[in-house]
Motif scaffolding. Structure first.
Motif, PDB file in Angstrom:
ATOM      1  N   ARG A 198      11.793  10.537  52.369  1.00  9.61           N
ATOM      2  CA  ARG A 198      10.577  10.472  51.555  1.00  9.61           C
ATOM      3  C   ARG A 198       9.331  10.926  52.309  1.00  9.61           C
ATOM      4  O   ARG A 198       8.235  10.873  51.759  1.00  9.61           O
ATOM      5  N   LEU A 199       9.484  11.366  53.548  1.00  9.06           N
ATOM      6  CA  LEU A 199       8.318  11.802  54.319  1.00  9.06           C
ATOM      7  C   LEU A 199       7.657  13.003  53.649  1.00  9.06           C
ATOM      8  O   LEU A 199       8.334  13.950  53.256  1.00  9.06           O
ATOM      9  N   PRO A 200       6.331  12.984  53.526  1.00 10.47           N
ATOM     10  CA  PRO A 200       5.648  14.135  52.929  1.00 10.47           C
ATOM     11  C   PRO A 200       5.679  15.330  53.878  1.00 10.47           C
ATOM     12  O   PRO A 200       5.712  15.174  55.096  1.00 10.47           O
ATOM     13  N   ALA A 201       5.657  16.508  53.313  1.00  9.18           N
ATOM     14  CA  ALA A 201       5.619  17.737  54.125  1.00  9.18           C
ATOM     15  C   ALA A 201       4.257  17.868  54.780  1.00  9.18           C
ATOM     16  O   ALA A 201       3.234  17.443  54.224  1.00  9.18           O
ATOM     17  N   PHE A 202       4.235  18.426  55.965  1.00  8.97           N
ATOM     18  CA  PHE A 202       2.966  18.715  56.648  1.00  8.97           C
ATOM     19  C   PHE A 202       2.378  19.974  56.018  1.00  8.97           C
ATOM     20  O   PHE A 202       3.086  20.964  55.829  1.00  8.97           O
ATOM     21  N   GLU A 215      -1.965  28.740  64.161  1.00 10.52           N
ATOM     22  CA  GLU A 215      -2.661  29.990  64.469  1.00 10.52           C
ATOM     23  C   GLU A 215      -2.374  31.120  63.489  1.00 10.52           C
ATOM     24  O   GLU A 215      -3.218  31.968  63.268  1.00 10.52           O
ATOM     25  N   ARG A 216      -1.156  31.166  62.942  1.00 13.18           N
ATOM     26  CA  ARG A 216      -0.796  32.237  62.000  1.00 13.18           C
ATOM     27  C   ARG A 216      -0.186  31.627  60.753  1.00 13.18           C
ATOM     28  O   ARG A 216       0.518  30.624  60.840  1.00 13.18           O
ATOM     29  N   PRO A 217      -0.410  32.250  59.602  1.00 20.00           N
ATOM     30  CA  PRO A 217       0.197  31.717  58.365  1.00 20.00           C
ATOM     31  C   PRO A 217       1.715  31.656  58.497  1.00 20.00           C
ATOM     32  O   PRO A 217       2.320  32.451  59.207  1.00 20.00           O
ATOM     33  N   ALA A 218       2.289  30.692  57.812  1.00 18.85           N
ATOM     34  CA  ALA A 218       3.749  30.533  57.875  1.00 18.85           C
ATOM     35  C   ALA A 218       4.269  30.110  56.513  1.00 18.85           C
ATOM     36  O   ALA A 218       3.603  29.372  55.791  1.00 18.85           O
ATOM     37  N   ASN A 219       5.441  30.594  56.190  1.00 23.05           N
ATOM     38  CA  ASN A 219       6.158  30.150  54.998  1.00 23.05           C
ATOM     39  C   ASN A 219       7.345  29.336  55.472  1.00 23.05           C
ATOM     40  O   ASN A 219       8.166  29.830  56.256  1.00 23.05           O
ATOM     41  N   LEU A 220       7.420  28.103  55.019  1.00 22.90           N
ATOM     42  CA  LEU A 220       8.503  27.236  55.451  1.00 22.90           C
ATOM     43  C   LEU A 220       9.735  27.472  54.583  1.00 22.90           C
ATOM     44  O   LEU A 220       9.661  27.422  53.362  1.00 22.90           O
ATOM     45  N   ALA A 221      10.832  27.731  55.237  1.00 19.08           N
ATOM     46  CA  ALA A 221      12.107  27.900  54.537  1.00 19.08           C
ATOM     47  C   ALA A 221      12.809  26.552  54.463  1.00 19.08           C
ATOM     48  O   ALA A 221      12.663  25.721  55.359  1.00 19.08           O
ATOM     49  N   ARG A 222      13.540  26.344  53.392  1.00 16.53           N
ATOM     50  CA  ARG A 222      14.329  25.109  53.291  1.00 16.53           C
ATOM     51  C   ARG A 222      15.479  25.187  54.293  1.00 16.53           C
ATOM     52  O   ARG A 222      16.134  26.211  54.422  1.00 16.53           O
ATOM     53  N   PHE A 260      13.123  18.775  59.334  1.00 18.64           N
ATOM     54  CA  PHE A 260      12.061  19.269  60.219  1.00 18.64           C
ATOM     55  C   PHE A 260      12.374  20.585  60.925  1.00 18.64           C
ATOM     56  O   PHE A 260      11.530  21.105  61.639  1.00 18.64           O
ATOM     57  N   ALA A 261      13.562  21.144  60.749  1.00 19.62           N
ATOM     58  CA  ALA A 261      13.887  22.425  61.392  1.00 19.62           C
ATOM     59  C   ALA A 261      12.990  23.544  60.873  1.00 19.62           C
ATOM     60  O   ALA A 261      12.745  24.527  61.576  1.00 19.62           O
ATOM     61  N   CYS A 262      12.476  23.394  59.671  1.00 15.94           N
ATOM     62  CA  CYS A 262      11.610  24.424  59.092  1.00 15.94           C
ATOM     63  C   CYS A 262      10.312  24.593  59.876  1.00 15.94           C
ATOM     64  O   CYS A 262       9.659  25.631  59.786  1.00 15.94           O
TER      65      CYS A 262
END
Length: 186
Positions: A87-91, A135-142, A147-149
């Motif tokens: 249930r932890l919210p995404a950063f 520092e740079r934009p990132a898109n988090l992959a599932r 937390f590996a994303c």
């Protein structure tokens, strides 16, 4: 008792004094949030050999209320108490990047060569671990692993060490303390 007087009524050091106190490879960011803007001072070490001055100012369009909202939003993913892992919210990577762009990026030439950033931030920004700015934009992959994303995110701490001090005056006071003797034990 001049040392005691400086302790109870600290006089803020000048930017030139701060620059001289910084070791080579260090830079200081001092951030004050006012109602309508944040004032970001970047001071580099006098040992860095900068010509044209060791201090720069950037006025970021981030007022105290907006800063408090941003910090609260980022801290929601950090201050989780005993919440179950699932249930932890995404950063909020995008928000952490936006803060980096607003506050630090305009002063990058002043601190870029520093391996260590020393940060003094007022108000809500004082509750923000600057190591988590992006520092740079990132898109988090599932990913199947929790937390590996976040592994490939360009966290500020990946490129330099980050230290926090309560104020520039406190930093100066710490720098002026005598070095501990070789035989000293805690």
């Amino acid at each position: 008792f001049p040392d005691y007087a400086r302790l109870v009524r600290p006089v803020p050091p000048t930017p030139d004094e701060v620059s001289r106190l910084l070791a080579g490879g260090e830079a200081m960011l001092s951030i004050y949030s006012a109602a309508d803007a944040s004032y970001v001072f970047a001071v580099s070490s006098a040992q860095a050999g900068n010509t044209g001055g060791n201090v720069r100012l950037h006025v970021a369009p981030l007022g105290a209320r907006a800063a408090a909202e941003a910090v609260s939003a980022l801290r929601r993913a950090l201050d989780v108490g005993d919440m179950p892992l699932e249930r932890l919210p995404a950063f909020d990577i995008a928000l952490a990047h936006r803060l980096h762009v607003q506050l630090l990026e305009p002063l990058r030439p002043q601190w870029e060569s520093a391996g260590q950033l020393i940060v003094s931030a007022s108000g809500a920004l004082g509750r923000l671990p600057f190591s988590l700015l992006v520092e740079r934009p990132a898109n988090l992959a599932r990913t199947p692993l929790p937390f590996a994303c976040y592994a490939d995110v360009s966290w500020l701490v990946n490129s330099r060490a980050i230290s926090h001090v309560p104020s520039v005056a406190a930093f100066a006071a710490l720098c002026r303390l005598p070095a501990a003797g070789a035989g000293r034990t805690p």
